[in-house]
Design an enzyme around this catalytic site. Sequence first.
Site, PDB file in Angstrom:
ATOM      1  N   HIS A 116       0.834  -1.204   0.000  1.00  0.00           N
ATOM      2  CA  HIS A 116       0.000   0.000   0.000  1.00  0.00           C
ATOM      3  C   HIS A 116       0.869   1.254   0.000  1.00  0.00           C
ATOM      4  O   HIS A 116       0.680   2.166  -0.820  1.00  0.00           O
ATOM      5  CB  HIS A 116      -0.904  -0.027   1.236  1.00  0.00           C
ATOM      6  CG  HIS A 116      -1.787   1.172   1.377  1.00  0.00           C
ATOM      7  ND1 HIS A 116      -3.087   1.195   0.936  1.00  0.00           N
ATOM      8  CD2 HIS A 116      -1.550   2.404   1.909  1.00  0.00           C
ATOM      9  CE1 HIS A 116      -3.623   2.381   1.180  1.00  0.00           C
ATOM     10  NE2 HIS A 116      -2.708   3.138   1.776  1.00  0.00           N
ATOM     11  N   GLU A 117       1.836   1.291   0.919  1.00  0.00           N
ATOM     12  CA  GLU A 117       2.682   2.478   1.040  1.00  0.00           C
ATOM     13  C   GLU A 117       3.587   2.658  -0.178  1.00  0.00           C
ATOM     14  O   GLU A 117       3.920   3.786  -0.548  1.00  0.00           O
ATOM     15  CB  GLU A 117       3.529   2.388   2.317  1.00  0.00           C
ATOM     16  CG  GLU A 117       2.724   2.399   3.614  1.00  0.00           C
ATOM     17  CD  GLU A 117       1.895   3.660   3.790  1.00  0.00           C
ATOM     18  OE1 GLU A 117       2.230   4.684   3.171  1.00  0.00           O
ATOM     19  OE2 GLU A 117       0.892   3.616   4.523  1.00  0.00           O
ATOM     20  N   HIS A 139       1.902   4.881  -2.702  1.00  0.00           N
ATOM     21  CA  HIS A 139       2.057   6.301  -2.388  1.00  0.00           C
ATOM     22  C   HIS A 139       3.469   6.776  -2.731  1.00  0.00           C
ATOM     23  O   HIS A 139       3.657   7.850  -3.305  1.00  0.00           O
ATOM     24  CB  HIS A 139       1.785   6.540  -0.902  1.00  0.00           C
ATOM     25  CG  HIS A 139       0.376   6.273  -0.487  1.00  0.00           C
ATOM     26  ND1 HIS A 139      -0.714   6.723  -1.210  1.00  0.00           N
ATOM     27  CD2 HIS A 139      -0.135   5.607   0.583  1.00  0.00           C
ATOM     28  CE1 HIS A 139      -1.835   6.354  -0.593  1.00  0.00           C
ATOM     29  NE2 HIS A 139      -1.505   5.673   0.488  1.00  0.00           N
TER      30      HIS A 139
END
Length: 420
Positions: A18-19, A22
Amino acid sequence: MQGLLAFIIIFGILVVVHEFGHFYFAKKSGILVREFAVGMGPKIFAHTGKDGTAYTIRAFPLGGYVRMAGWGDDTTEIKTGTPVTLTLNKDGLVKRINLSQKHLEQTSLPMNVTDYDLEDKLTITGLVLDETRTYGVDHDATIIEEDGTEVRIAPLDVQYQNATVLGRMMTNFAGPMNNFILGALVFIIMMFVQGGTPNPDSNQVRVSDGGAMQVAGVQNGDRILRIGSMKVSNWEDLTKAVDKNTRNLKKGDSIDVLVATASGQERELQIRPKKSNGTYLIGVMPGLKTGFMDKIVGGLRESWNGATLIVRALKNLITDFSLNKLGGPVAMYQMSNQAAKSGLVDLLYLMAMLSINLGIFNLVPIPALDGGKIFINIIEAIRRKPLSQEVETYVTLAGVGIMVVLMIAVTWNDIIRAFF
């Protein structure tokens, strides 16, 4: 121990993936990523890459985070009078500010800071040998924080709020997007591990270990032709036939099942269904399509079905809220523990569903979640100017407060359900 390891690995992969979404799109949008951390808590390893990002591994292997310049509470505060050491480059500009007592360099210059601007003017002022001096700071200078982590300073031009609206929106969406991609990939892997994708259009079955059909000698690949007086040609026929023929079943009763083996031989069997959670089961699963593209398509279809199921559950949660419909880290550990005992396929299924769930949940438009940030980006696009940093900070803090209270309540509810 096996369940705990499964929990750490699954949770860690979900958050890091997920990170990374980003991280990747922040860099593409010109936003400085000051730190990419795997794990939480005290730092145990750090490496600063040529891209200016500090890659760290932290003590507690639960999740991770991306620290973007200018986002949220990403600030480096130097209190008046703080002793630091400065490292100058050949042009006399500060290339490193050391707030830590670690990593001291013999050629560094000691200073007690009285003023600084590391965002706009790029200067630092302080007492050097009882004389006030001001030094220019290099745009790509680093600062060693008190815990020893060395990160880049964050000039305004590389901060989150100075990226384009589209760049910020994509940066915020990329985390959930990565979770959707991971969920689909894991479902596809699961199809290959189990040998294929379920085929609901056939009456061919797989038998469950210890189930009634296995006890009666039925094997994987056999076909169920009839249950009671009802003909079976696909999985829907099978479930309807089992339901009808067990509706008034008494304990110890059996039902008639006509089975065709892989060689074509037909056998009439007396099957005693097993009752589980109020439903009678005969212990079979749909047969498999084993073609390469069948597995790919099956994994994608399972991803869509999982996402649809989660959206329905979320809608139900909104219309009829209950903490019992939510699960936190304790519930995740319990599910991981149970899946680890059941085998690799169940672990992969759990991981895929949790990944898709994480992606969907993060798109809920609550401040502090990615969906809330995207909503702010949309407002900015409509207004054609950004919200003030003060307003955005207050909105985010309100969202964080809501999420913290909700997480505490959910975790406490999980503990009560698990142990009391």
